[in-house]
Structure formats: C-alpha cells, structure tokens
Design a protein around this motif. Structure first.
Motif, short mmCIF file in Angstrom:
data_model
loop_
_atom_site.label_atom_id
_atom_site.label_comp_id
_atom_site.label_asym_id
_atom_site.label_seq_id
_atom_site.Cartn_x
_atom_site.Cartn_y
_atom_site.Cartn_z
N THR A 19 0.95 -1.11 -0.17
CA THR A 19 -0.06 0.13 -0.07
C THR A 19 0.86 1.30 -0.18
O THR A 19 2.08 1.09 0.35
N HIS A 20 0.07 2.30 -0.34
CA HIS A 20 0.92 3.86 -0.01
C HIS A 20 1.97 3.78 -1.29
O HIS A 20 3.09 4.50 -1.03
N GLY A 21 1.85 3.00 -2.37
CA GLY A 21 2.71 3.17 -3.69
C GLY A 21 4.31 2.55 -3.32
O GLY A 21 5.03 3.05 -3.88
N ILE A 22 4.36 1.67 -2.27
CA ILE A 22 5.63 1.19 -2.20
C ILE A 22 5.92 -0.11 -2.78
O ILE A 22 5.27 -0.99 -2.78
N HIS A 23 7.02 -0.11 -3.58
CA HIS A 23 7.17 -1.38 -4.29
C HIS A 23 8.54 -1.94 -3.78
O HIS A 23 9.58 -1.03 -3.52
N THR A 24 8.53 -3.35 -3.54
CA THR A 24 9.72 -3.98 -2.96
C THR A 24 10.56 -4.58 -4.35
O THR A 24 9.98 -5.34 -5.24
N ILE A 25 11.76 -4.39 -4.18
CA ILE A 25 12.64 -4.83 -5.61
C ILE A 25 13.65 -5.63 -4.95
O ILE A 25 14.40 -5.30 -4.13
N ASP A 26 13.71 -6.86 -5.61
CA ASP A 26 14.80 -7.63 -5.32
C ASP A 26 15.67 -7.40 -6.33
O ASP A 26 15.85 -7.73 -7.28
N THR A 27 17.03 -7.13 -5.76
CA THR A 27 17.99 -6.46 -6.40
C THR A 27 18.93 -7.73 -6.97
O THR A 27 19.82 -7.77 -7.89
N GLY A 28 18.55 -8.99 -6.58
CA GLY A 28 19.29 -10.05 -7.10
C GLY A 28 20.61 -10.61 -6.58
O GLY A 28 21.24 -11.42 -7.02
N PHE A 29 20.91 -9.75 -5.65
CA PHE A 29 22.24 -9.95 -4.90
C PHE A 29 22.15 -11.42 -3.95
O PHE A 29 21.43 -11.59 -3.19
N VAL A 30 23.48 -12.04 -4.20
CA VAL A 30 23.53 -13.36 -3.52
C VAL A 30 22.53 -14.38 -3.99
O VAL A 30 22.79 -15.53 -4.41
N ARG A 31 21.29 -14.20 -3.50
CA ARG A 31 20.32 -15.23 -3.75
C ARG A 31 18.64 -14.53 -3.71
O ARG A 31 18.61 -13.15 -3.27
N PRO A 32 17.91 -15.03 -3.95
CA PRO A 32 16.39 -14.46 -4.20
C PRO A 32 15.95 -14.33 -2.79
O PRO A 32 16.35 -14.62 -1.78
N ARG A 33 15.44 -12.90 -2.78
CA ARG A 33 14.96 -12.36 -1.55
C ARG A 33 15.98 -12.18 -0.27
O ARG A 33 15.88 -12.47 0.77
N PHE A 34 17.14 -11.71 -0.87
CA PHE A 34 18.42 -11.50 0.04
C PHE A 34 18.37 -10.03 0.40
O PHE A 34 18.74 -9.62 1.38
N ASP A 35 18.32 -9.28 -0.57
CA ASP A 35 18.86 -7.75 -0.73
C ASP A 35 17.61 -6.99 -1.54
O ASP A 35 17.62 -7.27 -2.67
N ALA A 36 16.98 -6.19 -0.69
CA ALA A 36 16.05 -5.22 -1.37
C ALA A 36 16.25 -3.86 -1.41
O ALA A 36 17.24 -3.26 -0.77
N ALA A 37 15.64 -3.37 -2.58
CA ALA A 37 15.68 -1.81 -2.57
C ALA A 37 14.15 -1.47 -2.76
O ALA A 37 13.22 -2.31 -2.99
N TYR A 38 13.76 -0.27 -2.68
CA TYR A 38 12.30 0.23 -2.62
C TYR A 38 12.18 1.31 -3.72
O TYR A 38 12.73 2.02 -3.89
N LEU A 39 10.96 1.29 -4.27
CA LEU A 39 10.60 2.57 -4.93
C LEU A 39 9.16 2.82 -4.25
O LEU A 39 8.35 2.14 -4.11
N ILE A 40 9.24 4.22 -4.07
CA ILE A 40 7.91 4.91 -3.38
C ILE A 40 7.45 5.72 -4.65
O ILE A 40 8.15 6.59 -4.93
N GLY A 41 6.23 5.43 -5.09
CA GLY A 41 5.49 6.44 -5.94
C GLY A 41 4.67 7.27 -5.32
O GLY A 41 3.77 6.89 -4.48
N GLU A 42 4.47 8.62 -5.94
CA GLU A 42 3.45 9.63 -5.12
C GLU A 42 3.42 10.52 -6.52
O GLU A 42 4.15 11.17 -6.99
N ASN A 43 1.84 10.73 -6.63
CA ASN A 43 1.38 11.39 -7.88
C ASN A 43 2.45 11.58 -9.05
O ASN A 43 2.50 12.64 -9.61
N GLY A 44 2.92 10.29 -9.47
CA GLY A 44 3.56 10.16 -10.82
C GLY A 44 4.89 10.32 -10.55
O GLY A 44 5.91 10.31 -11.42
N ARG A 45 5.52 10.86 -9.65
CA ARG A 45 7.00 10.96 -8.97
C ARG A 45 7.44 9.73 -8.26
O ARG A 45 6.66 9.15 -7.82
N GLY A 46 8.64 9.61 -8.37
CA GLY A 46 9.25 8.57 -7.71
C GLY A 46 10.50 8.70 -6.94
O GLY A 46 11.32 9.70 -7.19
N ALA A 47 10.52 7.89 -5.89
CA ALA A 47 11.99 8.04 -4.95
C ALA A 47 12.32 6.60 -4.81
O ALA A 47 11.74 5.51 -4.33
N PHE A 48 13.45 6.35 -5.00
CA PHE A 48 14.32 4.85 -4.59
C PHE A 48 14.79 5.07 -3.50
O PHE A 48 15.35 6.11 -3.01
#
Length: 307
Positions: free
Chosen positions: A4-33
């Motif tokens: 919810t709230h425009g938060i996206h979990t990104i698996d960065t692929g480092f080491v193994r699946p579901r080990f290292d995450a980054a995030y994207l927050i979307g708000e009114n068409g703008r974004g922050a990683f």
C-alpha cells in the motif's frame, strides 16, 4: 511486489532471491528509490519504474540508508539513468559517493579486485552537485509526501533510516536487523542483528532501534529482506540478541581461536532461537542460509572488541 501507499519492493538479485531489497515509492507520478543494490541491479530498478508507470525522468530521489556496497554500489550507474534525480545520503557517506575510490580500495583490499568487479561492478562517481547530505531530521519532499531522514548509528556511523509518516513505516537499511523470509513461521518473522564490520556500536544500535520504535510505525522495510510487522516484538528480539552477541564476544576474547569460537557460538545462538521460533529445518540448513551473516557478524564483533 507492491504494498500500500505506492511502495514497491525490488529484489536486487544480490547473492540469492529475497536476500537484498531496494524500494521504490511512487507519489502522484513522481518516484523515489531507497537503496539500489549493486550495478547489476540497475535493470531491475528501471523495470520497477516501468511496472509502476513512472518514467526515469520522474524520479526525484535516490536515498541511501548507508554506503555499504550491497545497498549503494549501483548508485552511480542508477543516477546516470535518472536525469532529474538527486542522491540523498548521510553526511559521512557523501564523499564516498562523489569519489568512490577509497570505498573501492578498502573493499578490494579485503576481497580482491576481480571478486569486487564480479560481485559489485566498478563504482561510478556521482557529480557533487547531485549529492545532498541528509543531516538528522532532513526532510525529502516527494510530491508533497515527507520522507524524514534519521541519523541511526550502531551498524554504521553513516547510517540513516527513513520515516514515511504517510505510510506509517520506516525504511531501516541494516539498523533494524536481518529478517529473511526463509525463516518465517506461523509465529511470524524471525530477526537477528547485523554487526558486520567495521563500525558496530552496541549502545548506539540499541538507541537507534528504540528511536525507530518510538515513532510507532506499523511496519519496517528491511534491506535484508522486505516488510516486517510485529515491530515491538522484533525490537525486543533484537535488543536481547545484541546483548547476547556482545556477551559471546567478550567470552571469546583473548582466545587464540577467537574467530572460530565466536562463529560457532553465534550459530548456536541463532539455531536455538530459530528452533524456539518454530523453524524446524535444523542447524545445517540455518548455516547454509546464514553462513555469510554469521561470518560477518563474528568479524564485526571482533573489530568492536579490538577497538
């Protein structure tokens, strides 16, 4: 994965699946990683923008929790793909993003150049005019949505956590520990602190955890890995284990086989706690999943002891 709230979990692929995450927050068409993984994660970061319907030109911010390479190694390459984004980083980390040569040299001395290139890719400098130093309380404005940066030492002296009051969550980097989904049971997530080299400070880590819990967030977003709820229970688990890990380190100090003793006693600690948590795959499976973390935690505790 979108929350919810425009938060996206990104698996960065480092080491193994579901080990290292980054995030994207979307708000009114703008974004922050928030964090970005290594150079090899950049295509995944850009794919997350496509999935969210946000253009690269509409990304205003890349916020780093700290400059350890599993969180920040790809920052230069990613920023080069985002024409309007600024990098936000702790004041102690800014110079390493503008000129990553010292960061590279330090890590290369430990791992070797070829391993560094294979694991992280060559670090790309970020123009100084695109770097913003986030002192404690610095507010990042994402299309009117306030993302507040909090100085949270303990894991590293150049660490910030990000409080998103709109979503009632914190993005915690490594200061709120490690919680891999492999260890989830009917009792919820399993968590352990990270003391990896070279700036572990138990008192500061206790204080940083308390500071985040005092904000009463509904969830924490960890780099390793993903969203966890049950914040107060997990905080209590972290506090207990920090104290236990410090005690194990003190017990091993002065022994000629200190590192081996400490790694084994940490394995015992986590295996006992995982079993009590209802995780029934056994000690060897735990060692497979946590081997790297046990090694780094032992090293970090030893650096702390020697300091």
């Amino acid at each position: 994965m979108t929350h919810t709230h425009g938060i996206h979990t990104i698996d960065t692929g480092f080491v193994r699946p579901r080990f290292d995450a980054a995030y994207l927050i979307g708000e009114n068409g703008r974004g922050a990683f928030i964090d970005c993984g290594t150079n090899f994660a950049v295509p995944r970061m850009l794919a997350a923008l496509d999935d969210a319907g946000i253009t690269a030109a509409a990304v205003d911010w890349l916020i780093l929790t700290h400059v350890h390479l599993d969180h920040a190694g790809g920052a230069g390459e990613l920023i080069a793909q985002l024409p309007n984004a600024k990098l936000v980083v702790h004041p102690r980390g800014a110079r390493h993003m503008i000129d990553p040569s010292v960061l590279w040299a330090g890590a290369s001395a430990v791992y070797g150049e070829s391993v560094m290139e294979q694991t992280y890719g060559r670090l790309r400098p970020i123009p100084a005019e695109r770097v913003i130093e986030a002192a404690d309380g610095h507010v990042v404005d994402l299309a009117g949505r306030a993302l507040r940066c909090l100085d949270t030492p303990g894991h590293a002296r150049h660490h910030i956590a990000i409080h998103d009051a709109c979503a009632k969550v914190c993005f915690t980097g490594d200061v709120f520990g490690l919680s891999y989904r492999d260890f989830d049971t009917t009792n919820g997530p399993f968590i352990l602190p990270t003391t990896s080299p070279v700036q572990f400070d138990p008192e500061a880590l206790h204080a940083s955890i308390d500071r985040l819990v005092a904000l009463r967030p509904q969830a924490m977003y960890l780099t390793h890995y993903g969203r966890v709820d049950a914040v107060e229970r997990l905080a209590a688990d972290l506090h207990a284990q920090i104290d236990a890990m410090v005690a194990l380190a003190r017990d091993a100090h002065g022994r000629p086989d200190r590192h081996a003793v400490l790694a084994e006693s940490l394995t015992d600690l986590y295996a006992t706690r995982a079993e009590a948590h209802g995780w029934q795959q056994g000690r060897e499976a735990l060692r497979q999943l946590l081997g790297m973390d046990i090694e780094l935690n032992a090293q970090g505790l030893e650096v702390w002891l020697d300091r």
